[in-house]
Design a protein around this motif. Sequence first.
Motif, PDB file in Angstrom:
ATOM      1  N   PRO A 212      40.184  39.671  28.710  1.00  0.00           N
ATOM      2  CA  PRO A 212      39.300  39.242  29.806  1.00  0.00           C
ATOM      3  C   PRO A 212      38.717  37.845  29.600  1.00  0.00           C
ATOM      4  O   PRO A 212      38.561  37.087  30.554  1.00  0.00           O
ATOM      5  CB  PRO A 212      38.207  40.309  29.812  1.00  0.00           C
ATOM      6  N   ARG A 213      38.395  37.481  28.353  1.00  0.00           N
ATOM      7  CA  ARG A 213      37.820  36.158  28.109  1.00  0.00           C
ATOM      8  C   ARG A 213      38.795  35.045  28.472  1.00  0.00           C
ATOM      9  O   ARG A 213      38.393  33.994  28.989  1.00  0.00           O
ATOM     10  CB  ARG A 213      37.403  36.039  26.646  1.00  0.00           C
ATOM     11  N   ALA A 214      40.068  35.250  28.228  1.00  0.00           N
ATOM     12  CA  ALA A 214      41.075  34.232  28.557  1.00  0.00           C
ATOM     13  C   ALA A 214      41.173  34.053  30.077  1.00  0.00           C
ATOM     14  O   ALA A 214      41.303  32.924  30.570  1.00  0.00           O
ATOM     15  CB  ALA A 214      42.430  34.626  27.978  1.00  0.00           C
ATOM     16  N   VAL A 215      41.099  35.147  30.811  1.00  0.00           N
ATOM     17  CA  VAL A 215      41.150  35.064  32.273  1.00  0.00           C
ATOM     18  C   VAL A 215      39.876  34.415  32.806  1.00  0.00           C
ATOM     19  O   VAL A 215      39.914  33.653  33.778  1.00  0.00           O
ATOM     20  CB  VAL A 215      41.344  36.462  32.893  1.00  0.00           C
ATOM     21  N   ALA A 216      38.746  34.678  32.146  1.00  0.00           N
ATOM     22  CA  ALA A 216      37.494  34.049  32.554  1.00  0.00           C
ATOM     23  C   ALA A 216      37.551  32.542  32.367  1.00  0.00           C
ATOM     24  O   ALA A 216      37.008  31.781  33.179  1.00  0.00           O
ATOM     25  CB  ALA A 216      36.334  34.641  31.766  1.00  0.00           C
ATOM     26  N   GLN A 217      38.206  32.094  31.300  1.00  0.00           N
ATOM     27  CA  GLN A 217      38.368  30.660  31.084  1.00  0.00           C
ATOM     28  C   GLN A 217      39.197  30.026  32.204  1.00  0.00           C
ATOM     29  O   GLN A 217      38.907  28.934  32.683  1.00  0.00           O
ATOM     30  CB  GLN A 217      39.033  30.414  29.727  1.00  0.00           C
ATOM     31  N   LEU A 218      40.224  30.735  32.646  1.00  0.00           N
ATOM     32  CA  LEU A 218      41.031  30.260  33.773  1.00  0.00           C
ATOM     33  C   LEU A 218      40.193  30.193  35.044  1.00  0.00           C
ATOM     34  O   LEU A 218      40.325  29.249  35.835  1.00  0.00           O
ATOM     35  CB  LEU A 218      42.229  31.187  33.967  1.00  0.00           C
ATOM     36  N   ALA A 219      39.316  31.175  35.238  1.00  0.00           N
ATOM     37  CA  ALA A 219      38.434  31.159  36.413  1.00  0.00           C
ATOM     38  C   ALA A 219      37.550  29.918  36.398  1.00  0.00           C
ATOM     39  O   ALA A 219      37.330  29.279  37.432  1.00  0.00           O
ATOM     40  CB  ALA A 219      37.586  32.425  36.444  1.00  0.00           C
ATOM     41  N   ALA A 220      37.039  29.561  35.226  1.00  0.00           N
ATOM     42  CA  ALA A 220      36.201  28.372  35.116  1.00  0.00           C
ATOM     43  C   ALA A 220      36.992  27.113  35.469  1.00  0.00           C
ATOM     44  O   ALA A 220      36.473  26.214  36.152  1.00  0.00           O
ATOM     45  CB  ALA A 220      35.633  28.266  33.709  1.00  0.00           C
ATOM     46  N   GLU A 221      38.245  27.042  35.052  1.00  0.00           N
ATOM     47  CA  GLU A 221      39.073  25.885  35.362  1.00  0.00           C
ATOM     48  C   GLU A 221      39.373  25.785  36.855  1.00  0.00           C
ATOM     49  O   GLU A 221      39.515  24.683  37.398  1.00  0.00           O
ATOM     50  CB  GLU A 221      40.386  25.965  34.575  1.00  0.00           C
ATOM     51  N   LEU A 222      39.456  26.931  37.534  1.00  0.00           N
ATOM     52  CA  LEU A 222      39.726  26.951  38.966  1.00  0.00           C
ATOM     53  C   LEU A 222      38.462  26.796  39.808  1.00  0.00           C
ATOM     54  O   LEU A 222      38.535  26.701  41.030  1.00  0.00           O
ATOM     55  CB  LEU A 222      40.420  28.267  39.357  1.00  0.00           C
ATOM     56  N   GLY A 223      37.313  26.801  39.161  1.00  0.00           N
ATOM     57  CA  GLY A 223      36.058  26.682  39.896  1.00  0.00           C
ATOM     58  C   GLY A 223      35.627  27.969  40.568  1.00  0.00           C
ATOM     59  O   GLY A 223      34.926  27.937  41.584  1.00  0.00           O
ATOM     60  N   VAL A 224      36.007  29.118  40.003  1.00  0.00           N
ATOM     61  CA  VAL A 224      35.658  30.415  40.562  1.00  0.00           C
ATOM     62  C   VAL A 224      34.550  31.045  39.718  1.00  0.00           C
ATOM     63  O   VAL A 224      34.705  31.204  38.505  1.00  0.00           O
ATOM     64  CB  VAL A 224      36.879  31.359  40.596  1.00  0.00           C
ATOM     65  N   ARG A 225      33.438  31.379  40.346  1.00  0.00           N
ATOM     66  CA  ARG A 225      32.350  32.069  39.644  1.00  0.00           C
ATOM     67  C   ARG A 225      32.644  33.559  39.584  1.00  0.00           C
ATOM     68  O   ARG A 225      33.064  34.154  40.577  1.00  0.00           O
ATOM     69  CB  ARG A 225      31.007  31.862  40.365  1.00  0.00           C
ATOM     70  N   VAL A 226      32.386  34.153  38.431  1.00  0.00           N
ATOM     71  CA  VAL A 226      32.589  35.593  38.254  1.00  0.00           C
ATOM     72  C   VAL A 226      31.265  36.230  37.867  1.00  0.00           C
ATOM     73  O   VAL A 226      30.711  35.928  36.800  1.00  0.00           O
ATOM     74  CB  VAL A 226      33.656  35.894  37.182  1.00  0.00           C
ATOM     75  N   HIS A 227      30.740  37.078  38.751  1.00  0.00           N
ATOM     76  CA  HIS A 227      29.564  37.883  38.429  1.00  0.00           C
ATOM     77  C   HIS A 227      30.061  39.243  37.950  1.00  0.00           C
ATOM     78  O   HIS A 227      30.942  39.846  38.591  1.00  0.00           O
ATOM     79  CB  HIS A 227      28.668  38.056  39.648  1.00  0.00           C
ATOM     80  N   THR A 228      29.515  39.734  36.838  1.00  0.00           N
ATOM     81  CA  THR A 228      29.978  41.007  36.285  1.00  0.00           C
ATOM     82  C   THR A 228      28.854  42.033  36.306  1.00  0.00           C
ATOM     83  O   THR A 228      27.672  41.689  36.155  1.00  0.00           O
ATOM     84  CB  THR A 228      30.488  40.833  34.846  1.00  0.00           C
ATOM     85  N   ILE A 229      29.246  43.284  36.492  1.00  0.00           N
ATOM     86  CA  ILE A 229      28.301  44.405  36.477  1.00  0.00           C
ATOM     87  C   ILE A 229      28.799  45.422  35.456  1.00  0.00           C
ATOM     88  O   ILE A 229      29.889  45.994  35.616  1.00  0.00           O
ATOM     89  CB  ILE A 229      28.194  45.058  37.860  1.00  0.00           C
ATOM     90  N   ALA A 230      28.013  45.627  34.407  1.00  0.00           N
ATOM     91  CA  ALA A 230      28.333  46.616  33.381  1.00  0.00           C
ATOM     92  C   ALA A 230      27.631  47.914  33.755  1.00  0.00           C
ATOM     93  O   ALA A 230      26.392  47.987  33.740  1.00  0.00           O
ATOM     94  CB  ALA A 230      27.887  46.129  32.009  1.00  0.00           C
ATOM     95  N   LEU A 231      28.416  48.931  34.082  1.00  0.00           N
ATOM     96  CA  LEU A 231      27.878  50.173  34.648  1.00  0.00           C
ATOM     97  C   LEU A 231      27.949  51.299  33.626  1.00  0.00           C
ATOM     98  O   LEU A 231      29.011  51.563  33.040  1.00  0.00           O
ATOM     99  CB  LEU A 231      28.684  50.549  35.898  1.00  0.00           C
TER     100      LEU A 231
END
Length: 318
Positions: free
Chosen positions: A211-230
Amino acid sequence: MIELSDPLFLLLLPLPLLAWALLPPRAAYGAALAVPERIGRRLLAEAGQGGLSAKRIPLLPIVIWVLLVLALAGPRQLSPVAALKVSGRDLAIAIDLSGSMVREDFHLDGRQVTRLEAVKTVGADFVRRRAGDRVALIVFGSEAYYAAPFSFDTEAIAQRIEEATIGISGRATNMSDALGLALKRLEGSQAKARVVILLSDGVNNAGATQPRAVAQLAAELGVRVHTIALGPKDLESSDPGERGVVDAATLRAVSELSGGTSFRVRTTEDLAEVTAALARLEATDSDGLAAELYREFWVWPAAMAAGLCLIFAWRPVE
């Protein structure tokens, strides 16, 4: 004010009159009638002055023709419609449907419910409040799938959330693929803001990507990711080997890497507060696009023409 959608059809109005004036009269056939010479001369005189044999304009068919042409022209009236608020945001919601979501450790309206039922109730209400956003729904377990493409129809997305079922995507937790699928669709988006809300109650235990690697890609694309730990317990504070715990640390890292916010949810009240906080973070207030809707009136002249046709067929005009 009433207007016509196709006013060019009005050019057909004089067509019957032109045909009546220019076409030769139809020859009449019938039995001959013998009359006295004086009466015969009078009949011929009346005919020459536009009497019995002159062409007459039948009124009822003309009225029917005018009504039909008017119906074809499409009378309509512009109805005032409130402008739809458009935020310019694409919002992808990824919901965990792994096997652990069946655990009954939440309370809703005084009764014990599963994690999924709590998420469906609160999540559907959250989506219904996103008028102006283009919203998409992703569900994931062992695999990730698009349950609904990006759409302004938030009611349809909310209904998809309410219909979500455990097992349709497998019973493991593959949050990496869910986030990757959201990024794949958002990559070509022209929206001024692109956001992913990732909700999970477990530990990433499927898929080849972290997941951290995909989050880094999101940052490069300018996509914010809000997460909810349930879930009541998380991986850091639980006993070794305990089941049904959430990897809050990984979800927190995903949001931090992408510039988003992480939330920890242990109760239904927490979940409701998170949706309110997300609504504040991703506000929808903006100018809208006006929609033009028309009330159509063509059916009225068409219905009147049909009624007059029935009268004409039942009692022909001489």
